[in-house]
Scaffold this motif. Sequence first.
Motif, PDB file in Angstrom:
ATOM      1  N   TRP A 231      28.446  36.014   3.542  1.00  0.00           N
ATOM      2  CA  TRP A 231      28.948  34.666   3.255  1.00  0.00           C
ATOM      3  C   TRP A 231      29.878  34.665   2.047  1.00  0.00           C
ATOM      4  N   LYS A 232      29.526  35.415   1.022  1.00  0.00           N
ATOM      5  CA  LYS A 232      30.366  35.459  -0.178  1.00  0.00           C
ATOM      6  C   LYS A 232      31.746  36.027   0.132  1.00  0.00           C
ATOM      7  N   GLU A 233      31.788  37.100   0.919  1.00  0.00           N
ATOM      8  CA  GLU A 233      33.084  37.693   1.254  1.00  0.00           C
ATOM      9  C   GLU A 233      33.938  36.740   2.086  1.00  0.00           C
ATOM     10  N   LEU A 234      33.333  35.984   2.962  1.00  0.00           N
ATOM     11  CA  LEU A 234      34.091  35.027   3.771  1.00  0.00           C
ATOM     12  C   LEU A 234      34.637  33.893   2.921  1.00  0.00           C
ATOM     13  N   VAL A 235      33.852  33.431   1.956  1.00  0.00           N
ATOM     14  CA  VAL A 235      34.330  32.362   1.059  1.00  0.00           C
ATOM     15  C   VAL A 235      35.509  32.856   0.236  1.00  0.00           C
TER      16      VAL A 235
ATOM     17  N   ARG B 115      26.657  21.558   4.795  1.00  0.00           N
ATOM     18  CA  ARG B 115      27.947  21.180   4.228  1.00  0.00           C
ATOM     19  C   ARG B 115      29.023  22.053   4.852  1.00  0.00           C
ATOM     20  N   VAL B 116      29.865  21.448   5.667  1.00  0.00           N
ATOM     21  CA  VAL B 116      30.873  22.200   6.407  1.00  0.00           C
ATOM     22  C   VAL B 116      31.977  22.661   5.468  1.00  0.00           C
ATOM     23  N   PHE B 117      32.239  23.964   5.481  1.00  0.00           N
ATOM     24  CA  PHE B 117      33.381  24.491   4.724  1.00  0.00           C
ATOM     25  C   PHE B 117      34.112  25.576   5.506  1.00  0.00           C
ATOM     26  N   LEU B 118      33.386  26.605   5.952  1.00  0.00           N
ATOM     27  CA  LEU B 118      34.030  27.725   6.640  1.00  0.00           C
ATOM     28  C   LEU B 118      34.419  27.376   8.075  1.00  0.00           C
ATOM     29  N   THR B 119      33.582  26.613   8.762  1.00  0.00           N
ATOM     30  CA  THR B 119      33.762  26.399  10.202  1.00  0.00           C
ATOM     31  C   THR B 119      35.134  25.866  10.582  1.00  0.00           C
ATOM     32  N   PRO B 120      35.663  24.807   9.932  1.00  0.00           N
ATOM     33  CA  PRO B 120      36.973  24.289  10.367  1.00  0.00           C
ATOM     34  C   PRO B 120      38.152  25.137   9.909  1.00  0.00           C
ATOM     35  N   ARG B 121      37.917  26.142   9.064  1.00  0.00           N
ATOM     36  CA  ARG B 121      39.025  26.918   8.508  1.00  0.00           C
ATOM     37  C   ARG B 121      39.037  28.373   8.957  1.00  0.00           C
TER      38      ARG B 121
ATOM     39  N   ILE C 266      52.283  -1.360   5.028  1.00  0.00           N
ATOM     40  CA  ILE C 266      52.673  -0.005   5.428  1.00  0.00           C
ATOM     41  C   ILE C 266      51.459   0.673   6.062  1.00  0.00           C
ATOM     42  N   PRO C 267      51.565   1.120   7.308  1.00  0.00           N
ATOM     43  CA  PRO C 267      50.401   1.742   7.954  1.00  0.00           C
ATOM     44  C   PRO C 267      50.035   3.042   7.256  1.00  0.00           C
ATOM     45  N   PRO C 268      48.764   3.351   7.196  1.00  0.00           N
ATOM     46  CA  PRO C 268      48.348   4.609   6.547  1.00  0.00           C
ATOM     47  C   PRO C 268      48.774   5.814   7.364  1.00  0.00           C
ATOM     48  N   GLU C 269      49.062   6.911   6.646  1.00  0.00           N
ATOM     49  CA  GLU C 269      49.443   8.146   7.325  1.00  0.00           C
ATOM     50  C   GLU C 269      48.198   8.803   7.923  1.00  0.00           C
ATOM     51  N   PRO C 270      48.274   9.202   9.193  1.00  0.00           N
ATOM     52  CA  PRO C 270      47.105   9.853   9.796  1.00  0.00           C
ATOM     53  C   PRO C 270      46.824  11.195   9.140  1.00  0.00           C
ATOM     54  N   ALA C 271      45.537  11.464   8.903  1.00  0.00           N
ATOM     55  CA  ALA C 271      45.148  12.728   8.258  1.00  0.00           C
ATOM     56  C   ALA C 271      45.306  13.877   9.245  1.00  0.00           C
ATOM     57  N   ALA C 272      45.972  14.917   8.794  1.00  0.00           N
ATOM     58  CA  ALA C 272      46.184  16.076   9.660  1.00  0.00           C
ATOM     59  C   ALA C 272      44.870  16.839   9.826  1.00  0.00           C
ATOM     60  N   PRO C 273      44.550  17.288  11.020  1.00  0.00           N
ATOM     61  CA  PRO C 273      43.304  18.033  11.216  1.00  0.00           C
ATOM     62  C   PRO C 273      43.374  19.405  10.558  1.00  0.00           C
ATOM     63  N   LEU C 274      42.199  19.890  10.168  1.00  0.00           N
ATOM     64  CA  LEU C 274      42.135  21.224   9.585  1.00  0.00           C
ATOM     65  C   LEU C 274      42.456  22.265  10.652  1.00  0.00           C
ATOM     66  N   GLN C 275      43.145  23.330  10.241  1.00  0.00           N
ATOM     67  CA  GLN C 275      43.521  24.394  11.160  1.00  0.00           C
ATOM     68  C   GLN C 275      42.811  25.684  10.764  1.00  0.00           C
TER      69      GLN C 275
ATOM     70  N   CYS D  24      21.021  13.196   1.385  1.00  0.00           N
ATOM     71  CA  CYS D  24      21.668  12.393   2.412  1.00  0.00           C
ATOM     72  C   CYS D  24      22.146  13.300   3.528  1.00  0.00           C
ATOM     73  N   GLU D  25      22.308  12.754   4.701  1.00  0.00           N
ATOM     74  CA  GLU D  25      22.678  13.543   5.870  1.00  0.00           C
ATOM     75  C   GLU D  25      24.157  13.492   6.155  1.00  0.00           C
ATOM     76  N   GLN D  26      24.928  12.857   5.290  1.00  0.00           N
ATOM     77  CA  GLN D  26      26.370  12.807   5.500  1.00  0.00           C
ATOM     78  C   GLN D  26      26.973  14.135   5.072  1.00  0.00           C
ATOM     79  N   THR D  27      27.597  14.819   5.984  1.00  0.00           N
ATOM     80  CA  THR D  27      28.294  16.064   5.640  1.00  0.00           C
ATOM     81  C   THR D  27      29.678  15.700   5.136  1.00  0.00           C
ATOM     82  N   ARG D  28      29.820  15.602   3.845  1.00  0.00           N
ATOM     83  CA  ARG D  28      31.070  15.144   3.262  1.00  0.00           C
ATOM     84  C   ARG D  28      31.404  16.041   2.084  1.00  0.00           C
ATOM     85  N   PHE D  29      32.625  15.896   1.594  1.00  0.00           N
ATOM     86  CA  PHE D  29      33.055  16.611   0.404  1.00  0.00           C
ATOM     87  C   PHE D  29      32.821  15.707  -0.804  1.00  0.00           C
ATOM     88  N   SER D  30      31.987  16.160  -1.720  1.00  0.00           N
ATOM     89  CA  SER D  30      31.731  15.372  -2.916  1.00  0.00           C
ATOM     90  C   SER D  30      32.966  15.354  -3.802  1.00  0.00           C
TER      91      SER D  30
END
Length: 751
Positions: free
Chosen positions: A291-295, A449-455, A407-416, A329-335
């Motif tokens: 896990w450390k090497e992947l981070v 806490r999602v970090f590696l999965t979407p990236r 002014i409409p908000p800009e849509p957030a680009a998905p993580l790649q 809390c069960e919200q998977t969010r970025f603090s």
Amino acid sequence: AEVESDILRRVRTLLRELDGHHPACQCDRGMLRWTLHKKIDQNPSNSSILVRILVKELERAERGDFRHYIIPLLHTLMYTLIKAPCISDELCSRVYDFCKKLLTLPKPFCTIGLDYAVRLKMERTAPGMLYQRMVISEQSLKSDPYPYQEKIFIFADPELLSKAICNALVTDTEAAQVSQSPRACMCYVIIHAMQAALGEGCDVSGLKRSLQDMPMSDIEHWFRQVVAAVECAGNEASADRGQHAARLEKIYCAVLSSLQAGDAPLGGMQGTPLPNPSISFHLWTEDDQLWKELVLFIRPLSQSCEPDCLSQDLDNFEIQDIISDCECCEQTRFSVLSTDSGIERDLPAAAEEPFAPCSTETEQSRLQRKGGIKKKLSPLESMAFLQAGCNGPGAKPPAKPQRRPGIPPEPAAPLQRLHTARIVLLGDDRILGRLAQAYHSLRKRETRRVFLTPRLNLQFYYIPVVTGQPNTLAVADHAATGHEELCEVAGYLGRADPWYESNINTLCHMIPKLATMPSSPSKHLVTDLFITDVIAYYVRMGIQPVCFQVYAVKIFFNDPAQEPAEDVFLTELRTQVQESISHRELSMTKKKTTLDGPGIDLTVTYRKVVMSDRAKELAMSLRSTGLVMKAIPADEAEDLVCLNVNITEIVRINNLSGRSFSAVANRLKTRNIKIRSTEQRPFTVCLDKDSRRAYRNVISVEVSPCLEPSYCLQKTRTMKFSLHETEDVGLVKYMPKSLLLPINTFAGIIQ
């Protein structure tokens, strides 16, 4: 004609090995594919001859229904095509048409055919595109049109492999990276793209001399120009091969403009080396090392961080500390990072609001900040480390900017997923057991806490290595030192994929042999090229995963005060009767053995596997000396999600000569099983044949398929709102339920 005859003979020898006709010289096993490609590398102009022969053999295999030839021939062809200096459009068209024919066949033929057909369509429009993308991603070259990065992580357990093998692998991987400078790799991309598009009209020697005299800034400029031209042509639906060649010819003339004009003859086709991928070798000594090497791969430490502090920073950085207030809390969010140190004197002057004079009691009742020391956190200890990792391409900003009304908000680009980590495991089934543990731990971290999965795109590869002289750990593992016993996963993969058997399983004894060879020029010629090249070929062409079920085990101890242990295993669970310790227990055991025979009384409750897949609960009581649960089937056609349990049952026999006992093998198939000692005598449990993962004083075990942690979390959330629902409803129905460990091979499972 002589060259073509020699290449055809080598290809036919390769096919005969797939049929089980191994070469007379055993040292040639597993090296036929490597020697074939090396012969073409020495004379790149023969690439078209090899491609033409391979296409004919593929068409012959399809007509004759020799399907087991198709995938090995196709991989060999594509690897040749990627490295070839120039392949005609007519030849690429024949390969493309054959790949489209594979779409009518079952998996994995249609899957591989579709993947290669998509790649070939781009290669026909923009020649050299596959080579360019491979070099850019593997060398992590900065490129806006193609911003992907890849890295190979080789993990080896120092307690399973000898020191000589580890040292040899470290030396080989380091030697492979010596000539991999960014400047050289950029020049390779420029030269290969020019030659692939212009063919015989490209003066390769003049191009090399021109690039050699250029400063780094100019090389980077032309590299960006070439990459943009190739990517633009490959991604345009209406792009034409002639237009692409004309565009690259302009760049080619501009690059050569600095070279003095002359009448130097064209040198003909010249090969451009395909650089070895970026490889790092790691001795697996810590549980969370993967896990450390992947981070660090996703978010490298800043350049200002001292290398000597790297190990300390990794030790101090724990995701549990960062999200301690988020686990409730069960919200998977970025603090959001707080810059408030908690010390009163650090408050800015503007933060102090004027207060009216108050009494002494009111002043004392206010919340007071205590004096303290403000510690400067390292990059890995602060929340800013992960927040900064989210600011890459396509990431969301840490805070929402204020917008004007209307002014409409800009849509957030998905993580790649711009990063691909290719994890190569060296060893036997025991290191795969450690991998299952690490993968389960990683999935639990990502659920909290999602970090590696979407990236990160995570790929696993396995190369079996068994030393000729087992070390002390191997001896301790119930004398399971044989190749077949310790490499059950490799044996299964070899039976399912003949190309894996031919290229990878042959390394099982070859790597230790090469590592222990005395130093000589011939040794360096073989090891520095062969081992690194085979690993590179495996990770580049092995794209079909075989998914193995990970099993969860809950272990209860005879001491009621001791908490039950939870673990996972991949290949095997083995139990044995534990020797008695105290004198009283020893005397009672002897008396019990005299009456009922050796072993202990067990109660086994399991869910029988039936064809209809209906649950059928069964229970039985017996006396046994031990049992073995095998998760890897002996036949590739059997179900991978099934445990084969072999129980050694002790049966008492009464005859005229007296009482005797015999051992009977009791076999059953199940997915869920519970085993309990009814006479409270403990037994030992060993997981994945690894003596380091042994549990003593066990009174009961429960085994079931390990569930995906994200499924468990979502299931818990759903149950809060629908307490009476027993079946999966809502989002849970569409989530993967079981935790599967994918190991890549060349073909997957060929039925």
